[in-house]
Motif scaffolding. Sequence first.
Motif, PDB file in Angstrom:
ATOM      1  N   LEU A  98      17.548 -51.719 -24.720  1.00 38.93           N
ATOM      2  CA  LEU A  98      18.177 -52.029 -26.143  1.00 38.93           C
ATOM      3  C   LEU A  98      17.457 -52.906 -26.943  1.00 38.93           C
ATOM      4  CD1 LEU A  98      20.715 -52.324 -27.944  1.00 38.93           C
ATOM      5  CD2 LEU A  98      21.261 -54.504 -26.473  1.00 38.93           C
ATOM      6  N   LEU A 146      14.724 -50.743 -28.084  1.00 40.57           N
ATOM      7  CA  LEU A 146      15.157 -49.735 -29.203  1.00 40.57           C
ATOM      8  C   LEU A 146      15.209 -50.552 -30.628  1.00 40.57           C
ATOM      9  CD1 LEU A 146      16.627 -47.239 -30.417  1.00 40.57           C
ATOM     10  CD2 LEU A 146      18.954 -48.345 -29.812  1.00 40.57           C
ATOM     11  N   ALA A 177      14.475 -44.516 -33.778  1.00 40.13           N
ATOM     12  CA  ALA A 177      15.372 -44.329 -32.951  1.00 40.13           C
ATOM     13  C   ALA A 177      15.085 -42.851 -32.527  1.00 40.13           C
ATOM     14  CB  ALA A 177      16.884 -44.093 -33.579  1.00 40.13           C
ATOM     15  N   GLY A 222      14.480 -42.050 -28.472  1.00 40.85           N
ATOM     16  CA  GLY A 222      15.264 -40.887 -27.833  1.00 40.85           C
ATOM     17  C   GLY A 222      14.393 -39.900 -26.990  1.00 40.85           C
ATOM     18  N   THR A 223      13.009 -39.655 -27.285  1.00 39.39           N
ATOM     19  CA  THR A 223      12.391 -39.078 -26.654  1.00 39.39           C
ATOM     20  C   THR A 223      11.777 -39.509 -25.204  1.00 39.39           C
ATOM     21  OG1 THR A 223      10.283 -39.618 -27.595  1.00 39.39           O
ATOM     22  CG2 THR A 223      11.420 -37.966 -28.692  1.00 39.39           C
ATOM     23  N   HIS A 278      13.140 -38.806 -21.510  1.00 36.76           N
ATOM     24  CA  HIS A 278      12.614 -37.586 -21.061  1.00 36.76           C
ATOM     25  C   HIS A 278      11.250 -37.433 -20.530  1.00 36.76           C
ATOM     26  CE1 HIS A 278      11.876 -33.177 -20.420  1.00 36.76           C
ATOM     27  NE2 HIS A 278      13.135 -33.035 -19.662  1.00 36.76           N
ATOM     28  N   PHE A 331      26.300 -48.967 -26.580  1.00 35.97           N
ATOM     29  CA  PHE A 331      25.438 -48.747 -27.678  1.00 35.97           C
ATOM     30  C   PHE A 331      24.208 -48.354 -27.435  1.00 35.97           C
ATOM     31  CE2 PHE A 331      22.164 -50.254 -30.625  1.00 35.97           C
ATOM     32  CZ  PHE A 331      22.399 -49.843 -31.830  1.00 35.97           C
ATOM     33  N   VAL A 332      23.446 -48.717 -26.318  1.00 30.29           N
ATOM     34  CA  VAL A 332      22.236 -48.313 -26.418  1.00 30.29           C
ATOM     35  C   VAL A 332      22.087 -46.973 -25.752  1.00 30.29           C
ATOM     36  CG1 VAL A 332      21.540 -49.324 -23.967  1.00 30.29           C
ATOM     37  CG2 VAL A 332      19.793 -48.606 -25.702  1.00 30.29           C
ATOM     38  N   VAL A 333      23.224 -46.722 -24.708  1.00 31.14           N
ATOM     39  CA  VAL A 333      23.195 -45.110 -24.230  1.00 31.14           C
ATOM     40  C   VAL A 333      23.852 -44.124 -25.312  1.00 31.14           C
ATOM     41  CG1 VAL A 333      24.535 -43.916 -22.503  1.00 31.14           C
ATOM     42  CG2 VAL A 333      23.539 -46.222 -21.870  1.00 31.14           C
ATOM     43  N   VAL A 383      23.118 -44.269 -28.460  1.00 29.83           N
ATOM     44  CA  VAL A 383      21.891 -43.701 -29.178  1.00 29.83           C
ATOM     45  C   VAL A 383      20.970 -42.815 -28.711  1.00 29.83           C
ATOM     46  CG1 VAL A 383      19.674 -44.785 -30.317  1.00 29.83           C
ATOM     47  CG2 VAL A 383      21.729 -46.178 -30.308  1.00 29.83           C
ATOM     48  N   LEU A 384      20.868 -43.156 -27.241  1.00 26.56           N
ATOM     49  CA  LEU A 384      20.034 -42.327 -26.454  1.00 26.56           C
ATOM     50  C   LEU A 384      20.592 -40.952 -26.195  1.00 26.56           C
ATOM     51  CD1 LEU A 384      18.852 -44.831 -23.601  1.00 26.56           C
ATOM     52  CD2 LEU A 384      17.455 -43.791 -25.551  1.00 26.56           C
ATOM     53  N   TYR A 404      19.963 -39.278 -29.827  1.00 30.60           N
ATOM     54  CA  TYR A 404      18.624 -38.614 -30.187  1.00 30.60           C
ATOM     55  C   TYR A 404      18.053 -38.024 -29.141  1.00 30.60           C
ATOM     56  CZ  TYR A 404      18.822 -41.157 -34.337  1.00 30.60           C
ATOM     57  OH  TYR A 404      19.033 -41.853 -35.716  1.00 30.60           O
ATOM     58  N   GLY A 405      18.777 -38.029 -27.787  1.00 31.82           N
ATOM     59  CA  GLY A 405      18.205 -37.231 -26.798  1.00 31.82           C
ATOM     60  C   GLY A 405      18.748 -35.683 -27.175  1.00 31.82           C
ATOM     61  N   HIS A 457      16.299 -34.344 -29.323  1.00 28.35           N
ATOM     62  CA  HIS A 457      15.226 -34.085 -28.680  1.00 28.35           C
ATOM     63  C   HIS A 457      15.030 -32.652 -28.188  1.00 28.35           C
ATOM     64  CE1 HIS A 457      11.166 -35.015 -26.940  1.00 28.35           C
ATOM     65  NE2 HIS A 457      11.817 -34.872 -25.643  1.00 28.35           N
ATOM     66  N   ARG A 480      15.295 -29.703 -31.035  1.00 31.04           N
ATOM     67  CA  ARG A 480      14.118 -29.637 -31.541  1.00 31.04           C
ATOM     68  C   ARG A 480      13.444 -28.483 -30.506  1.00 31.04           C
ATOM     69  NH1 ARG A 480      13.479 -34.677 -33.112  1.00 31.04           N
ATOM     70  NH2 ARG A 480      12.549 -35.342 -31.117  1.00 31.04           N
ATOM     71  N   SER A 484      15.574 -28.505 -19.513  1.00 31.07           N
ATOM     72  CA  SER A 484      15.332 -29.715 -18.966  1.00 31.07           C
ATOM     73  C   SER A 484      15.664 -30.746 -20.018  1.00 31.07           C
ATOM     74  CB  SER A 484      13.933 -29.860 -18.333  1.00 31.07           C
ATOM     75  OG  SER A 484      13.458 -30.861 -18.101  1.00 31.07           O
ATOM     76  N   LYS A 485      15.456 -30.562 -21.080  1.00 28.49           N
ATOM     77  CA  LYS A 485      15.780 -31.681 -21.962  1.00 28.49           C
ATOM     78  C   LYS A 485      17.461 -31.948 -22.385  1.00 28.49           C
ATOM     79  CE  LYS A 485      11.256 -31.929 -24.256  1.00 28.49           C
ATOM     80  NZ  LYS A 485      10.453 -31.536 -25.238  1.00 28.49           N
ATOM     81  N   VAL A 542      19.269 -34.635 -20.224  1.00 26.71           N
ATOM     82  CA  VAL A 542      19.402 -36.105 -20.900  1.00 26.71           C
ATOM     83  C   VAL A 542      20.789 -36.332 -21.623  1.00 26.71           C
ATOM     84  CG1 VAL A 542      18.649 -37.846 -22.261  1.00 26.71           C
ATOM     85  CG2 VAL A 542      16.841 -36.447 -20.990  1.00 26.71           C
ATOM     86  N   PHE A 572      23.799 -38.464 -19.887  1.00 29.96           N
ATOM     87  CA  PHE A 572      23.978 -39.744 -20.457  1.00 29.96           C
ATOM     88  C   PHE A 572      25.312 -39.822 -21.168  1.00 29.96           C
ATOM     89  CE2 PHE A 572      19.410 -41.664 -21.161  1.00 29.96           C
ATOM     90  CZ  PHE A 572      19.097 -41.453 -19.791  1.00 29.96           C
TER      91      PHE A 572
END
Lengths: 438, 277
Positions: free
Chosen positions: A35, A38, A51, A55-56, A59, B143-145, B147-148, B151-152, B155, B158, B176-177, B180, B184
Amino acid sequence: MIFGFTDEFTIGMIGVTAMITMIVLGVRVVFAASLVGLLGVVEIIGWQSGAALVGTIPHSKSVTYVLSVLPMFILIGFLAFHAGITQALFDAARKWIGWVPGGLAVATVFATAGFAAVSGASTATAAVFARVAIPDMLKYGYNRRLAAGVVAAGGTLATLIPPSAILVIYAIIVEESVGRLLLAGFIPGVVSALIYAGIIMVNAKRDPESAPSVSGFTWRERFASLPGTFPIFAVVLIIISAIYNGWATPTEAGALGAFVVLVIALFRGMKMSTLREALMETAKLTVMIFSLIWGILIFVRFLGYTGLPTAFQEFVTSIDAPPIVILLCILLGYAILGMFMDAIGMLLLTLPVVHPAMMALGYDSIWFGIIVVKMAEVCLITPPIGLNCFVVNGVRPDIPLSDVFRGILPFFIADVITIGVLIAFPALITWLPNQLIG
Amino acid sequence: MTPEATLGPADTPADARTLSRFDRLVAYVEDLLNLIAALAIFGLMFLGVLQILLRKSGDLLTYLQQTIPSAYDSLALEALRPFAAPITGYIDFVELSMATFAFLGAAYTQRLGGHIRMEMLIGVLRGRALWAVECLGTLLALFVVGVLVWYGWDHFMRAYTNGDSTIDAEYPTWPSKLLVPVAFGVWWLRLALQAIGFARLTIAPKAVPVAVPLMKSVSAQADDEIRDAFGSQGVRAEVGEGAPQPGADGDAGSGPEGPREGRPDGQSDERSGGRPR
């Protein structure tokens, strides 16, 4: 920019303070670190790119080949408890060295040291030997404080003697060679065991009643006790020779070691349900460690923007005191932190800042890793909250906690002396990896 | 292994039936994901052994070819060559598959309170103050999870749309990606359940805890370690044979069935422990 700070250093200080506050308040380390990481990165480079960058990280930072050795070492540890090695080791140790003063207690030290080679977990090692060795020692009239103390202390050898997951983690955070760290732990582990044994023998000489020796085994019996300890030698040989000769990567060597232990555990009648449980536990511990790693690495990415590690490094090198004083202060900090936090969490949390500063003071990276890990182990037997002592008391409720803590005292003092010896003679740590790897 | 949900259905207070039902549902998914992670580790072990075997048999063929070339040729050992080479793309494969055990068990571990934290301060809090701090901490995690997860997923997308692959073996990286955001996402659900559970207790501190992990004292933590070491089956702990055995005193409760075994998955003591984790 959410909070409107512009100075990276200020943002860094606020971030570190916020993280420490959250951790003290009981927020799990992975959340506190990720946190702050971030929000800090976002504050500095903006929400979209910040962010997206963060986020990357889970992984990209977890999926690296060096880290794949961790689940293998953890698996070896969980399977080893079911391979019947503990009883065999203790049996062999007392037949071979039971005749010395305090023989059974000395045998316990060497059996735990041997088991340490397949188990990287201090508390678990203490639990197993509380069940295997304490009944035998009490039967021979050993002082129960000594019996409990030696088991709790013996457990701490697990993290130094290779293979050790925590040394792999250290190597990865500070970008050192995994093989070097694993080898470096070997001699300090053995020295610790020898010092424990020495203390027991000196005390047993003074008061033979409290720790009688056990003799009368024939050479035939002694040699007959050896085959049961085979998995230990197999695992150590596989891993050390793989590091030395390079015929397998640490992951492959770990896989082969786990396979050998698995075959023996199955041969000894391990049930499918037990195997499943061991695998589930392995997966749980593995994901816990991986979460910590990427969580801390998000925080480290933020630290990188703030220049804090460099600033701390400059601060530490500017202190007008000999490096040894600073080292001792930092070790004292670890001793306090280690009472409240698991060793792995403590290392991951502090090393990104502390390690560069120690390097700037001219200390050796490998050497510092072993000292810190040894320090974390001492915390496990430090009265009044050393976890290993609670474990021994949990297995043997008939031995009061106060007796366990009194029994551990000589070993605690011994460990403080060991750390002193390792600081005075760094070659004890660096010699072996330098000899074998160059 | 049955899901170690915080409470069994029979104990569930009336005001938390729905919460408890979701708790068990998510617990089921968590157990499954952690099992996949466990099997991936098991598979990695066999793959590592196989890799060593294949590489060594390749070395053996080369050795035979150099030392006894005539026998090597007449037995047509060269035909074995394709089967005696290390798996190509082994490292790429291992790296991609690591996402299983790096992430899938995160929610399972969250449920069991396995992620490291410091309990120095929170351990002395009681009642509403404790539940409120726990709730706040869980909301931060949520909150942080969250966001992950978001954006995971980006990722992953992409990698999927660009058709990214590993450098050596050119395996696609998106599966694999994808793990996440999936792992999560479940972790986020678990945290949401815990946040609701803690909020409910903040409002009614005397209520029976539902869907929250319970905090353990040092001695309860020690019990966990013991259980982890022995498993629920326990290990054989026969006393060494072949030695003279004077007086069998002080050996109470240390037989093959030790005093700590046979407890149901730690649920009963967690509840009687009565403090939230």
